[in-house]
Design a protein around this motif. Structure first.
Motif, PDB file in Angstrom:
ATOM      1  N   PHE A  12       1.044  -1.188  -0.026  1.00 26.52           N
ATOM      2  CA  PHE A  12      -0.034  -0.131  -0.034  1.00 26.52           C
ATOM      3  C   PHE A  12       0.968   1.310  -0.085  1.00 26.52           C
ATOM      4  O   PHE A  12       0.382   2.229  -0.509  1.00 26.52           O
ATOM      5  CB  PHE A  12      -1.037   0.028   1.269  1.00 26.52           C
ATOM      6  CG  PHE A  12      -2.021  -0.959   0.895  1.00 26.52           C
ATOM      7  CD1 PHE A  12      -3.040  -0.540  -0.010  1.00 26.52           C
ATOM      8  CD2 PHE A  12      -2.249  -1.975   1.648  1.00 26.52           C
ATOM      9  CE1 PHE A  12      -4.297  -1.343  -0.143  1.00 26.52           C
ATOM     10  CE2 PHE A  12      -3.425  -2.785   1.494  1.00 26.52           C
ATOM     11  CZ  PHE A  12      -4.470  -2.642   0.754  1.00 26.52           C
ATOM     12  N   TRP A  48       1.862   1.693  -3.614  1.00 25.05           N
ATOM     13  CA  TRP A  48       0.805   2.248  -4.272  1.00 25.05           C
ATOM     14  C   TRP A  48       0.257   3.741  -4.195  1.00 25.05           C
ATOM     15  O   TRP A  48       0.074   4.426  -5.052  1.00 25.05           O
ATOM     16  CB  TRP A  48      -0.616   1.443  -3.797  1.00 25.05           C
ATOM     17  CG  TRP A  48      -1.694   1.643  -4.864  1.00 25.05           C
ATOM     18  CD1 TRP A  48      -1.795   2.056  -5.972  1.00 25.05           C
ATOM     19  CD2 TRP A  48      -3.056   1.553  -4.195  1.00 25.05           C
ATOM     20  NE1 TRP A  48      -3.214   2.199  -6.379  1.00 25.05           N
ATOM     21  CE2 TRP A  48      -3.899   1.536  -5.617  1.00 25.05           C
ATOM     22  CE3 TRP A  48      -3.541   0.671  -3.131  1.00 25.05           C
ATOM     23  CZ2 TRP A  48      -5.189   1.509  -5.608  1.00 25.05           C
ATOM     24  CZ3 TRP A  48      -4.927   0.611  -3.224  1.00 25.05           C
ATOM     25  CH2 TRP A  48      -5.784   0.938  -4.392  1.00 25.05           C
ATOM     26  N   LEU A  79       0.777   6.725  -6.787  1.00 24.56           N
ATOM     27  CA  LEU A  79      -0.398   7.722  -7.098  1.00 24.56           C
ATOM     28  C   LEU A  79      -0.117   9.339  -6.815  1.00 24.56           C
ATOM     29  O   LEU A  79      -0.551   9.996  -7.556  1.00 24.56           O
ATOM     30  CB  LEU A  79      -1.718   7.386  -6.239  1.00 24.56           C
ATOM     31  CG  LEU A  79      -2.349   6.000  -6.751  1.00 24.56           C
ATOM     32  CD1 LEU A  79      -3.447   5.658  -5.326  1.00 24.56           C
ATOM     33  CD2 LEU A  79      -2.966   6.119  -7.892  1.00 24.56           C
TER      34      LEU A  79
END
Length: 390
Positions: A19, A22, A26
């Motif tokens: 995460f 991720w 982003l």
């Protein structure tokens, strides 16, 4: 309270890393300039502190530091553009030499293969049309890339100013994340990270300077055209571990081929680059950087690829100092020490399958591996668990 099972802890760690990656992907457009500004602000700290000790207001001391940075960057840009202008002025000669080399290559292919000159010409024209089509599509993306670059460059000085201006507030924020009994270790970790980043980045500046002068000067003595341009391009690309040196060699060969009608300058360029790179890797750079952290080649290559996928060229340049920072944090955190071992270069000479002591996380084992791999010991404090195991 029962302690969480080890398998569950490891699963949470891996999930958290996923995460985190991720989130980084982003938010790369925000994080990339912020991370670059963070590293540059650490480099500017000595200048800022010099003026701050002489009772200059914070804003003035930071402004002078930014001015020094702008002058240095302007000098680099001026030098690079002046060399590019010389290259553009030689474009007719370059075009002539390229055609001559292509003709020679075509004759050699015709003598070794059944393809005639006409077939080769037809193939080249077809590929050229495809290339022009691709280039047209690429230019559409470049327009957006230029806008992104301008935004990046516009945000950079603002971020640097704010990071230096609010550095004490940010440090207080970090300390408040940890209980009081860990503040000494946090202070030690932050100090070591600052030393590592400064030594690495200042080392890179010195490396760019002497690589440009040494490589460009040697090529000028040999009589290679555009020697300084080859030197500065290779010096900057060499900052990207492993991949950059290969790209620098390719660009050096292409510039030399396009500027000369003979092939011996190519051999001279490759030989000179190899000699300078050997001198840099084995003698000059280890003495200049002198870092306490060594990153193994596997972690470096994977880091460069991942950094390139996340943030392009900027990510490739930043990959090594980020990995070095993470290793410092991991080495001093009980929960993540195994990740510090994975990034490091403390390679055991024997297998932990055969020598059980190599499976232990003790101070004695770490010191022994550091001595075997010629790594300066870290300043980590003794842990009670280490002392029990020893």
């Amino acid at each position: 309270m029962n302690q969480m099972p080890l398998t569950v802890r490891r699963a949470i760690e891996v999930t958290g890393l996923f995460f985190l990656g991720w989130i980084i992907v982003l938010g790369r457009d925000l994080l990339a300039p912020l991370l670059v500004a963070f590293f540059i602000s650490i480099m500017l700290l000595p200048i800022y502190r010099f003026f701050h000790k002489r009772k200059f207001p914070d804003a003035v001391a930071i402004g002078i530091s930014l001015l020094v940075l702008i002058v240095i960057l302007a000098g680099i840009v001026w030098f690079f553009t002046s060399q590019m202008r010389i290259l553009i002025e030689d474009f007719p000669t370059i075009q002539k030499n390229v055609m001559k080399h292509l003709t020679t290559l075509s004759e050699w292919i015709g003598s070794k293969t059944p393809f005639s000159t006409e077939e080769q010409t037809s193939f080249v024209k077809e590929q050229s049309n495809n290339l022009f089509t691709y280039a047209g599509n690429l230019l559409g993306g470049v327009a957006g890339g230029v806008t992104g670059t301008l935004v990046f460059l516009g945000l950079l000085p603002i971020y640097i100013f704010l990071l230096l201006f609010y550095k004490n507030l940010l440090l207080r924020f970090i300390f408040l994340w940890f209980p009081r009994d860990q503040h000494e270790k946090v202070e030690e970790t932050l100090s070591e990270m600052q030393v590592i980043i400064k030594s690495y980045l200042f080392g890179l500046l010195i490396q760019i300077t002497y690589m440009t002068i040494l490589l460009g000067g040697l090529l000028m003595l040999i009589g290679i055209k555009h020697a300084l341009l080859i030197g500065i391009i290779f010096a900057f690309l060499n900052l990207i571990p492993y991949v950059g040196a290969l790209l620098g060699n390719i660009i050096g060969v292409l510039l030399t081929l396009s500027s000369s009608e003979e092939l011996w300058p190519v051999v001279a360029v490759l030989g000179t680059i190899a000699a300078v790179q050997f001198l840099d890797n084995n003698i000059l750079m280890p003495r200049i950087v002198g870092s306490k952290v060594k990153i193994n080649a596997l972690a470096t290559i994977v880091g460069v690829i991942v950094g390139g996928e996340i943030a392009g060229i900027t990510g490739m340049f930043l990959s090594l100092p980020v990995i070095a920072m993470l290793k410092v944090v991991f080495d001093r955190t009980e929960q993540f020490k195994q990740w510090g071992v994975l990034f490091g270069d403390e390679r055991p000479g024997l297998s932990p399958m055969a020598i059980p002591v190599l499976r232990w996380d003790t101070k004695a084992v770490r010191r022994q591996l550091e001595r075997e791999n010629d790594i300066e010991p870290t300043d980590a404090s003794d842990n009670p668990e280490d002392k029990k195991k020893e």
